[in-house]
Design a protein around this motif. Structure first.
Motif, PDB file in Angstrom:
ATOM      1  N   VAL A 111      15.537 -12.092  -1.865  1.00 44.61           N
ATOM      2  CA  VAL A 111      14.712 -13.301  -1.815  1.00 44.61           C
ATOM      3  C   VAL A 111      13.305 -12.977  -2.287  1.00 44.61           C
ATOM      4  CG1 VAL A 111      16.036 -14.407   0.028  1.00 44.61           C
ATOM      5  CG2 VAL A 111      14.139 -12.876   0.613  1.00 44.61           C
ATOM      6  N   ALA A 112      12.560 -14.014  -2.631  1.00 42.59           N
ATOM      7  CA  ALA A 112      11.191 -13.826  -3.124  1.00 42.59           C
ATOM      8  C   ALA A 112      10.310 -14.950  -2.618  1.00 42.59           C
ATOM      9  CB  ALA A 112      11.176 -13.798  -4.656  1.00 42.59           C
ATOM     10  N   CYS A 113       9.005 -14.711  -2.649  1.00 43.69           N
ATOM     11  CA  CYS A 113       8.026 -15.769  -2.374  1.00 43.69           C
ATOM     12  C   CYS A 113       6.848 -15.606  -3.332  1.00 43.69           C
ATOM     13  CB  CYS A 113       7.557 -15.757  -0.920  1.00 43.69           C
ATOM     14  SG  CYS A 113       6.371 -14.462  -0.504  1.00 43.69           S
ATOM     15  N   PRO A 114       6.144 -16.709  -3.647  1.00 46.37           N
ATOM     16  CA  PRO A 114       5.063 -16.643  -4.639  1.00 46.37           C
ATOM     17  C   PRO A 114       3.663 -16.561  -4.030  1.00 46.37           C
ATOM     18  CG  PRO A 114       5.702 -18.915  -4.297  1.00 46.37           C
ATOM     19  CD  PRO A 114       6.516 -18.097  -3.334  1.00 46.37           C
ATOM     20  N   LEU A 115       2.778 -15.884  -4.751  1.00 46.18           N
ATOM     21  CA  LEU A 115       1.334 -15.990  -4.566  1.00 46.18           C
ATOM     22  C   LEU A 115       0.795 -16.564  -5.869  1.00 46.18           C
ATOM     23  CD1 LEU A 115       0.614 -12.485  -2.992  1.00 46.18           C
ATOM     24  CD2 LEU A 115       0.640 -14.681  -1.773  1.00 46.18           C
ATOM     25  N   MET A 116       0.047 -17.689  -5.783  1.00 46.52           N
ATOM     26  CA  MET A 116      -0.412 -18.365  -6.996  1.00 46.52           C
ATOM     27  C   MET A 116      -1.874 -18.752  -6.871  1.00 46.52           C
ATOM     28  SD  MET A 116       2.889 -20.847  -7.592  1.00 46.52           S
ATOM     29  CE  MET A 116       2.154 -21.649  -9.014  1.00 46.52           C
ATOM     30  N   TYR A 117      -2.621 -18.517  -7.963  1.00 49.75           N
ATOM     31  CA  TYR A 117      -4.049 -18.797  -7.986  1.00 49.75           C
ATOM     32  C   TYR A 117      -4.426 -19.368  -9.344  1.00 49.75           C
ATOM     33  CZ  TYR A 117      -3.642 -15.249  -4.301  1.00 49.75           C
ATOM     34  OH  TYR A 117      -3.251 -14.534  -3.201  1.00 49.75           O
ATOM     35  N   THR A 118      -5.201 -20.454  -9.350  1.00 50.91           N
ATOM     36  CA  THR A 118      -5.797 -20.848 -10.627  1.00 50.91           C
ATOM     37  C   THR A 118      -6.865 -19.812 -10.972  1.00 50.91           C
ATOM     38  OG1 THR A 118      -7.412 -22.292  -9.522  1.00 50.91           O
ATOM     39  CG2 THR A 118      -5.369 -23.318 -10.309  1.00 50.91           C
ATOM     40  N   ARG A 119      -7.060 -19.627 -12.287  1.00 47.67           N
ATOM     41  CA  ARG A 119      -7.940 -18.564 -12.759  1.00 47.67           C
ATOM     42  C   ARG A 119      -9.065 -19.144 -13.608  1.00 47.67           C
ATOM     43  NH1 ARG A 119      -7.475 -13.454 -10.998  1.00 47.67           N
ATOM     44  NH2 ARG A 119      -7.171 -12.403 -13.008  1.00 47.67           N
ATOM     45  N   THR A 120     -10.092 -18.360 -13.796  1.00 51.93           N
ATOM     46  CA  THR A 120     -11.193 -18.788 -14.652  1.00 51.93           C
ATOM     47  C   THR A 120     -10.695 -19.003 -16.074  1.00 51.93           C
ATOM     48  OG1 THR A 120     -11.736 -16.461 -15.033  1.00 51.93           O
ATOM     49  CG2 THR A 120     -12.949 -17.596 -13.285  1.00 51.93           C
ATOM     50  N   GLU A 121     -11.390 -19.849 -16.825  1.00 48.43           N
ATOM     51  CA  GLU A 121     -10.938 -20.270 -18.148  1.00 48.43           C
ATOM     52  C   GLU A 121     -10.737 -19.090 -19.105  1.00 48.43           C
ATOM     53  OE1 GLU A 121     -10.002 -23.205 -19.351  1.00 48.43           O
ATOM     54  OE2 GLU A 121     -10.225 -24.107 -17.371  1.00 48.43           O
ATOM     55  N   ASN A 122     -11.585 -18.074 -18.987  1.00 51.73           N
ATOM     56  CA  ASN A 122     -11.510 -16.976 -19.960  1.00 51.73           C
ATOM     57  C   ASN A 122     -10.565 -15.855 -19.549  1.00 51.73           C
ATOM     58  OD1 ASN A 122     -12.953 -15.937 -17.861  1.00 51.73           O
ATOM     59  ND2 ASN A 122     -14.629 -15.094 -19.096  1.00 51.73           N
ATOM     60  N   SER A 123      -9.896 -15.983 -18.400  1.00 46.92           N
ATOM     61  CA  SER A 123      -9.039 -14.884 -17.932  1.00 46.92           C
ATOM     62  C   SER A 123      -7.583 -15.041 -18.362  1.00 46.92           C
ATOM     63  CB  SER A 123      -9.115 -14.748 -16.402  1.00 46.92           C
ATOM     64  OG  SER A 123      -8.688 -15.935 -15.779  1.00 46.92           O
ATOM     65  N   THR A 124      -7.157 -16.255 -18.750  1.00 45.19           N
ATOM     66  CA  THR A 124      -5.815 -16.452 -19.311  1.00 45.19           C
ATOM     67  C   THR A 124      -5.911 -17.545 -20.370  1.00 45.19           C
ATOM     68  OG1 THR A 124      -4.581 -18.291 -18.288  1.00 45.19           O
ATOM     69  CG2 THR A 124      -5.123 -16.450 -16.866  1.00 45.19           C
ATOM     70  N   SER A 125      -4.862 -17.631 -21.201  1.00 44.51           N
ATOM     71  CA  SER A 125      -4.809 -18.705 -22.206  1.00 44.51           C
ATOM     72  C   SER A 125      -3.605 -19.609 -21.966  1.00 44.51           C
ATOM     73  CB  SER A 125      -4.748 -18.110 -23.617  1.00 44.51           C
ATOM     74  OG  SER A 125      -3.704 -17.158 -23.722  1.00 44.51           O
ATOM     75  N   ARG A 126      -3.121 -19.638 -20.727  1.00 41.91           N
ATOM     76  CA  ARG A 126      -1.885 -20.391 -20.441  1.00 41.91           C
ATOM     77  C   ARG A 126      -2.078 -21.896 -20.549  1.00 41.91           C
ATOM     78  NH1 ARG A 126      -1.881 -16.502 -16.159  1.00 41.91           N
ATOM     79  NH2 ARG A 126      -0.973 -14.677 -17.150  1.00 41.91           N
ATOM     80  N   LYS A 127      -3.197 -22.389 -20.070  1.00 40.84           N
ATOM     81  CA  LYS A 127      -3.391 -23.840 -20.071  1.00 40.84           C
ATOM     82  C   LYS A 127      -3.389 -24.396 -21.486  1.00 40.84           C
ATOM     83  CE  LYS A 127      -6.320 -27.481 -18.139  1.00 40.84           C
ATOM     84  NZ  LYS A 127      -7.537 -27.757 -17.342  1.00 40.84           N
TER      85      LYS A 127
END
Length: 564
Positions: free
Chosen positions: A302-318
C-alpha cells in the motif's frame, strides 16, 4: 465434443503468458491453449507510454474490484484494480519495473525447500525475460544510473529502461535526497534495491511492454481464446482434465494450469470444489477437496501521498499539464517520433528503497517471530519505499488547475504482517469473491507505516526542498504517531501487488496449497502459477515476479514432460 489440448492455461497475465510461451516454444511443441476472461486488448493507443496512467480507468480492461470496508482505514472500500484482457494487469499497470532484493528469493527458496527459487537462478530468468535499454539523456551523470551489463538481459521479449527525456527537476531532487541522507543507488535492479535511484520502466521508445509481448509471434501450436471466463475445473475423480465456462468445455491431456491471479485463482478453485469445506457447503458447492488455506494469506503493498504546491520556478508541470493543446500536440509527437514532452512528463520518476533503524528498534519489531525478524534484518531487504514525480492529479477527481505546479512523494511500507483473505459471497461463479486485505490490522504494520511516513517527512522538511513548498495538498495534520497513522487511514491505496492466497510451501505445512513444483496438493494434473502461490511479498512492484513465476513453472513442466 470438447477440443483437447496438451496443456490448458487459465489467465493471460504475466504469469500465464510466461507459462504458455515457455511450453509452446519448447522443442517438442505441445498443443497449448491459453484462455482469457477478457478481450484481446488490441488497441495500440493503450500501449502508448504516457497513457499508462489512464488505462486503469478503462472499464473494458479493469475488473474494477473493491475491498470490503477496511476497519483500520476509516471503513473505506478501497479500489482493488485487476487487469482484464490479454496481458492481464500488465496492460493496466503503471509500467514500474523492478525486481526486488536478492534476499527475497533466498527466503522463498528456504521457505519452500527448493533452490529453484534462489537468487542466482531467478536472476537469470529476469535476464532472459528482458531487453534492457540503458541509454540515458545527454548530460546525466553516472552516479544517478550506472547499471552493469551482467545484471541485465539483452534479448528478452519485455523491453525495459529509462525514459528518453526527464523533467528538469528529477536530478536536482535526487541531489536533495542525497544531501538529506538518502544515498543514491545507480541500479535498483541489481538485486540490491537500497538507495535512491531513477525508475526503470517496462517501456521503450514510447511503447509499453506487456505480457502480450511474450505471445508475439504466436507459435503455431498455441491457441488463444478470449472472452472465456473459466468458471470451474472439470475433474475425473481427483484428476483435473479440463475447464468449462457457460456450458462450453476444453480438455487437457496433460495438465491444467491456473494463472488467474491472487484474487481470481481462488475463485476458480472454490467454485470447482477446492477450498474450505464449511464455506463451500454454505454455498451448495460439492466438495472435491477440503483445503482451508485456499483464499487465506492475502498480502499486498500500500502507499500514501505527500503533496505540495511548489514555487513557479521549481517545476514546469503547470505549463504542461495545464494546457490541453500542448498535451495533445505532445501526445501526437510521442506516437509519431517517440520523443517530446510526453516522454518527459510522467514517464521518468525517482524511486528508492530504505531501511528504518527506528522500526528495527521498536517494540512491534521485537515481538515478531524469530524467522521474520531475521529476514527483515537481511542486508538487501528494505522496510519502505519512496517515489517522486508521481502524476497524482490524474488519479484525483476535481484536481484544481491552479495546483498543477506540485510535487508528489509517494510512500510505501513493506513486509506487512497482516494476512487478509478472499472468500466466497455467492454460489454464482461469475460473482467476484469478497476481498479483505485487512490493511493496517497488525501492530507491526501500523508501526512500519508511521516510521516510513516519518522518514519521508524528514525529506519534505529538509530545508532546501521545503523552501519551495507553497501549500500542503496532502500531508499529516500532526507529526505525532497518531497524526501520521491518521494520514495513512485517510489516504492509503492499494498498489495492486496482491499475493499469497494459494500459498506455495513444503508438504505438510499447515497453509501449503501447492508444492514447489506448483502442483496443487491432493489433485493430479492441476498446477497454479501466478502471484497467488508466491509465499513472500517481494520488495518490489510485482509484475516482474509474476513473469518469472510463470517462467519457473514452465521450466518444471518442460522438464517433467521431456519437452526440451
Amino acid at each position: 465434443m470438447p477440443v483437447t489440448y496438451d496443456f490448458l492455461i487459465v489467465g493471460s497475465g504475466p504469469a500465464g503468458s510466461a507459462v504458455a510461451a515457455g511450453l509452446a516454444n519448447s522443442a517438442k511443441k505441445p498443443k497449448v491453449l491459453l484462455l482469457e476472461a477478457g478481450g484481446d486488448n488490441e488497441d495500440r493507443n493503450c500501449r502508448v507510454d504516457s497513457q499508462r496512467w489512464f488505462t486503469l480507468r478503462n472499464q473494458d480492461m479493469n475488473w474494477r474490484y473493491k475491498t470490503v470496508p477496511q476497519e483500520h482505514c476509516l471503513n473505506r472500500e478501497i479500489d482493488y484494480p485487476r487487469g482484464r484482457g490479454v496481458g492481464g494487469s500488465s496492460a493496466i499497470n503503471f509500467s514500474i519495473y523492478n525486481i526486488g532484493a536478492h534476499d527475497d528469493y533466498e527466503e522463498w527458496a528456504r521457505f519452500v525447500g527448493d533452490d529453484t527459487f534462489q537468487w542466482k537462478k531467478m536472476h537469470q530468468r529476469f535476464k532472459d525475460l528482458e531487453t534492457f535499454h540503458g541509454g540515458l539523456p545527454e548530460g546525466v551523470d553516472k552516479k544517478y544510473a550506472a547499471p552493469k551489463l551482467s545484471d541485465h538481459g539483452t534479448s528478452g521479449p519485455i523491453h525495459v529502461g529509462y525514459a528518453a527525456e526527464w523533467e528538469d527537476d528529477v536530478l536536482p531532487l535526487l541531489d536533495l535526497f542525497q544531501e538529506a541522507g538518502f544515498p543514491l543507488n545507480p541500479d535498483h535492479n541489481s538485486g540490491d534495491p537500497l538507495g535512491m535511484s531513477v525508475l526503470i520502466n517496462s517501456a521503450h521508445r514510447g511503447i509499453r511492454s506487456t505480457a502480450k509481448d511474450l505471445l508475439v509471434p504466436l507459435p503455431e501450436n498455441m491457441t488463444i481464446v478470449t472472452n472465456f471466463p473459466v468458471q470451474r475445473i472439470i475433474f475425473k475423480g481427483k484428476m483435473a482434465i479440463g475447464v468449462e465456462s457457460n456450458g462450453k468445455q476444453y480438455l487437457a491431456s496433460k495438465e491444467v494450469i491456473l494463472s488467474a491471479g491472487a484474487l481470481d485463482t481462488p475463485r476458480v478453485l472454490m467454485h470447482s470444489g477446492i477450498g474450505p469445506a464449511k464455506c463451500l457447503e454454505e454455498f451448495n458447492i460439492p466438495v472435491v477437496l477440503d483445503m482451508p488455506a485456499v483464499g487465506q494469506g492475502l498480502r499486498d503493498h500500500v502507499a500514501c501521498p505527500l503533496m505540495y504546491t511548489r514555487t513557479e520556478n521549481s517545476t514546469s508541470r503547470k505549463a504542461f499539464y495545464g494546457d490541453k493543446n500542448t498535451m495533445d500536440d505532445a501526445l501526437e509527437q510521442l506516437k509519431v517520433e517517440c520523443t517530446g514532452p510526453f516522454s518527459k512528463f510522467a514517464c521518468q520518476m525517482g524511486i528508492g528503497w530504505f531501511k528504518s533503524d527506528k522500526l528495527i528498534s521498536s517494540a512491534e519489531f521485537q515481538e515478531l517471530p524469530v524467522d521474520e525478524k531475521a529476514f527483515l534484518l537481511r542486508e538487501t531487504v528494505p522496510h519502505y519505499e519512496i517515489m517522486t514525480h508521481f502524476p497524482m492529479h490524474w488519479l484525483i477527481p476535481g484536481f484544481r488547475n491552479e495546483d498543477l505546479n506540485y510535487s508528489c512523494i509517494l510512500v510505501w511500507y513493506y513486509n506487512a504482517q497482516s494476512r487478509g483473505e478472499v472468500t466466497l459471497q455467492s454460489s454464482d461463479p461469475n460473482v467476484p469473491l469478497k476481498f479483505d486485505p485487512k490493511f493496517l490490522a497488525h501492530p507491526f504494520d501500523r508501526r512500519a507505516a508511521i516510521e516510513a511516513l516519518r522518514e519521508a517527512l524528514r525529506f519534505t522538511q529538509y530545508e532546501d526542498y521545503a523552501k519551495d513548498n507553497v501549500v500542503e495538498l496532502s500531508a499529516p495534520k500532526s507529526h505525532t504517531d497518531e497524526g501520521l497513522l491518521e494520514h495513512w487511514r485517510q489516504t492509503l491505496v492499494s498498489t495492486g501487488h496482491m499475493a499469497g492466497t494459494v500459498k506455495m510451501g513444503q508438504l505438510g505445512g499447515v497453509d501449503t496449497v501447492v508444492d514447489s513444483d506448483f502442483r496443487l496438493v491432493g489433485i493430479e494434473g492441476l498446477r497454479v502459477a501466478d502471484m497467488s502461490v508466491v509465499p513472500i511479498l517481494p520488495s518490489c512492484h510485482t509484475q516482474s515476479v509474476a513473469y518469472v513465476t510463470g517462467m519457473t513453472c514452465a521450466e518444471k513442466l518442460v522438464a517433467q514432460y521431456n519437452l526440451a
